[in-house]
Design a protein around this motif. Structure first.
Motif, PDB file in Angstrom:
ATOM      1  N   SER A  31     -13.392 -28.207  -1.978  1.00  0.00           N
ATOM      2  CA  SER A  31     -12.861 -28.856  -3.121  1.00  0.00           C
ATOM      3  C   SER A  31     -14.194 -30.085  -2.527  1.00  0.00           C
ATOM      4  O   SER A  31     -14.114 -31.704  -2.773  1.00  0.00           O
ATOM      5  CB  SER A  31     -11.871 -29.959  -3.311  1.00  0.00           C
ATOM      6  OG  SER A  31     -11.505 -30.467  -1.295  1.00  0.00           O
ATOM      7  N   THR A  33     -17.512 -30.733  -3.587  1.00  0.00           N
ATOM      8  CA  THR A  33     -18.366 -30.902  -4.604  1.00  0.00           C
ATOM      9  C   THR A  33     -17.158 -32.277  -5.454  1.00  0.00           C
ATOM     10  O   THR A  33     -18.396 -32.736  -6.234  1.00  0.00           O
ATOM     11  CB  THR A  33     -18.214 -29.931  -5.314  1.00  0.00           C
ATOM     12  OG1 THR A  33     -17.699 -29.249  -5.928  1.00  0.00           O
ATOM     13  CG2 THR A  33     -20.155 -29.462  -5.050  1.00  0.00           C
ATOM     14  N   ARG A  37     -18.950 -36.243  -7.322  1.00  0.00           N
ATOM     15  CA  ARG A  37     -18.432 -37.154  -8.927  1.00  0.00           C
ATOM     16  C   ARG A  37     -19.112 -38.354  -9.598  1.00  0.00           C
ATOM     17  O   ARG A  37     -18.989 -39.742  -8.584  1.00  0.00           O
ATOM     18  CB  ARG A  37     -17.491 -36.442  -9.763  1.00  0.00           C
ATOM     19  CG  ARG A  37     -16.686 -35.773  -9.743  1.00  0.00           C
ATOM     20  CD  ARG A  37     -14.995 -35.276 -10.354  1.00  0.00           C
ATOM     21  NE  ARG A  37     -15.468 -33.913 -10.148  1.00  0.00           N
ATOM     22  CZ  ARG A  37     -14.003 -33.470  -9.968  1.00  0.00           C
ATOM     23  NH1 ARG A  37     -12.803 -34.480 -10.068  1.00  0.00           N
ATOM     24  NH2 ARG A  37     -13.619 -31.981 -10.665  1.00  0.00           N
ATOM     25  N   ASP A  61     -23.031 -23.933  -4.553  1.00  0.00           N
ATOM     26  CA  ASP A  61     -22.107 -24.544  -4.797  1.00  0.00           C
ATOM     27  C   ASP A  61     -22.214 -25.602  -5.689  1.00  0.00           C
ATOM     28  O   ASP A  61     -21.800 -26.301  -7.019  1.00  0.00           O
ATOM     29  CB  ASP A  61     -21.071 -24.661  -3.241  1.00  0.00           C
ATOM     30  CG  ASP A  61     -19.604 -25.030  -4.032  1.00  0.00           C
ATOM     31  OD1 ASP A  61     -18.760 -24.889  -5.043  1.00  0.00           O
ATOM     32  OD2 ASP A  61     -19.636 -26.038  -2.493  1.00  0.00           O
ATOM     33  N   ARG A  64     -23.557 -24.961  -9.823  1.00  0.00           N
ATOM     34  CA  ARG A  64     -21.741 -24.334  -9.717  1.00  0.00           C
ATOM     35  C   ARG A  64     -21.352 -26.224 -10.590  1.00  0.00           C
ATOM     36  O   ARG A  64     -20.656 -26.061 -11.483  1.00  0.00           O
ATOM     37  CB  ARG A  64     -21.496 -23.689  -9.309  1.00  0.00           C
ATOM     38  CG  ARG A  64     -22.242 -22.090  -9.508  1.00  0.00           C
ATOM     39  CD  ARG A  64     -21.305 -21.238  -8.938  1.00  0.00           C
ATOM     40  NE  ARG A  64     -20.381 -21.212  -7.321  1.00  0.00           N
ATOM     41  CZ  ARG A  64     -21.131 -21.178  -6.212  1.00  0.00           C
ATOM     42  NH1 ARG A  64     -21.776 -20.215  -6.693  1.00  0.00           N
ATOM     43  NH2 ARG A  64     -20.218 -21.133  -4.894  1.00  0.00           N
ATOM     44  N   SER A  65     -21.504 -27.041  -9.846  1.00  0.00           N
ATOM     45  CA  SER A  65     -20.640 -28.581  -9.337  1.00  0.00           C
ATOM     46  C   SER A  65     -21.101 -28.582 -10.748  1.00  0.00           C
ATOM     47  O   SER A  65     -20.830 -29.911 -10.820  1.00  0.00           O
ATOM     48  CB  SER A  65     -19.992 -28.411  -8.526  1.00  0.00           C
ATOM     49  OG  SER A  65     -19.541 -27.719  -8.015  1.00  0.00           O
TER      50      SER A  65
END
Length: 77
Positions: A31, A33, A37, A61, A64-65
């Motif tokens: 988690s 990533t 945000r 990863d 993808r995020s």
């Protein structure tokens, strides 16, 4: 990923042109990533201890995020 963190980052971004945040290694948890945000992008630092497979997984990863990779700095490679 708290509201308090987002408010703090917004205050920093309003005051400074560039804000750099040092975070734990990407490979530590699935988690990680979530920490990215609200950021414009990340600069990935490679210390030379990571395998090519680990780096590839981390970059995939981030992709993808939806996290923008601004660049990769390779140290002692």
């Amino acid at each position: 990923a708290s509201d308090r963190r987002h408010r703090f980052l917004a205050q920093l971004q309003a005051k400074f042109d560039t804000v750099l945040i040092d975070l734990p290694p990407l490979a530590v948890g699935a988690s990680t990533t979530v920490q990215f945000r609200g950021l414009d992008g990340v600069l990935v630092l490679v210390s030379g201890r990571e395998s090519e497979e680990t780096l590839r997984y981390a970059l995939e990863d981030l992709d993808r995020s939806g996290v923008m990779v601004l660049g990769v700095v390779m140290n002692r490679v």
